[in-house]
Design an enzyme around this catalytic site. Sequence first.
Site, short mmCIF file in Angstrom:
data_model
loop_
_atom_site.label_atom_id
_atom_site.label_comp_id
_atom_site.label_asym_id
_atom_site.label_seq_id
_atom_site.Cartn_x
_atom_site.Cartn_y
_atom_site.Cartn_z
N GLU A 60 54.28 23.86 82.59
CA GLU A 60 54.64 23.96 81.17
C GLU A 60 55.53 25.16 80.90
OE1 GLU A 60 51.40 21.24 81.64
OE2 GLU A 60 51.58 23.33 82.29
N HIS A 129 41.65 18.22 76.32
CA HIS A 129 42.61 17.23 75.84
C HIS A 129 42.47 16.99 74.34
CE1 HIS A 129 42.16 16.34 80.14
NE2 HIS A 129 43.40 15.87 80.11
#
Length: 337
Positions: A60, A129
């Site tokens: 990321e 998540h």
Amino acid sequence: MVAMNMVQALNSALDVKLEDDPDILTFGEDVGYFGGVFRVTDKLQEKYGLTRCFDTPISEGGIVATAIGMGAYGLRPVVEIQFADYILPAFDQLVSEAARLRYRSNGEFWAPITVRVPYGGGIFGGQTHSQSPEALFAHVVGLKSVIPSNPYDAKGLLISAIEDDDPVIFFEPKRLYNGLFEGRPDDPVKPWKDHPLADVPEDVYRIPLGKARMVREGADVTVLAYGTMVHVALSAIEECGIDAELIDLRSIVPLDIDAIVESVQRTGRCVIAHEASRYGGFGGELSALVQERCFHHLRAPIERVAGWDTPYPHAFEWDYFPGPQRVIDAMQRTQEV
């Protein structure tokens, strides 16, 4: 106009902008060949090729750093972080580089990047998540934070974000992607219902960043919400019979403070609803802003409805998530003063 859910509307926004501007490209983990884990970039690589829509390593920080460099060079990258929980490795790049680039270079360089981030709970994704980290980014001067609640807004806001010359974090509520809301069957108020597809133009249109939407006019209390919580709040209002005014903020930075103040000064009461944990959540900033600007108009304490101050609990997701009954309770408390 074409009937679309949010995934289709976001895909359409990317499609029309990729076609419109050769300097726009999109990339991220599984974004290319697979079309994204939520299918938002479906078929874009097939249509625009490997240099305009491509996959990246699981990094990321690298994804965002690459986007910043591309933006400084003159491109307009749109990157996807697969889940909001995974954006933290890129936090330093966003805060120390993207947010400050224009200021540090005295306007010589800037970072016209859009970071798409699926966020929030409701899909039983567990602790890694399901988080809602929007308050972290709202605190960073130089970043804009946008959160749509429906397909029509999603496309218009994403196009505006892509065209903006500053870095935009575009939070996409996963629970709204496919237009079907599901809740726990034993909730005293049915929290979700089938959400019809929205009529969305196929071509380019824009919704200005920082302009709230009046979802429902009312006189008894102002309810401020964004993303999934707009639908939770609307279900609560329809159930309880209180004449509440519901405002969808659409973006938290920039914030449509004028719309908020006008409404609260008229109703004299305010309920703030968001999914993230209460302590340090963006609701605290909204509460302070309302208190500062509407103190003499308030007829009851400001109420906040939010998630628990705990790590996201997989086994107790529906208890953690603020449902309509908690919004109803908050609205009723404002009427008792």
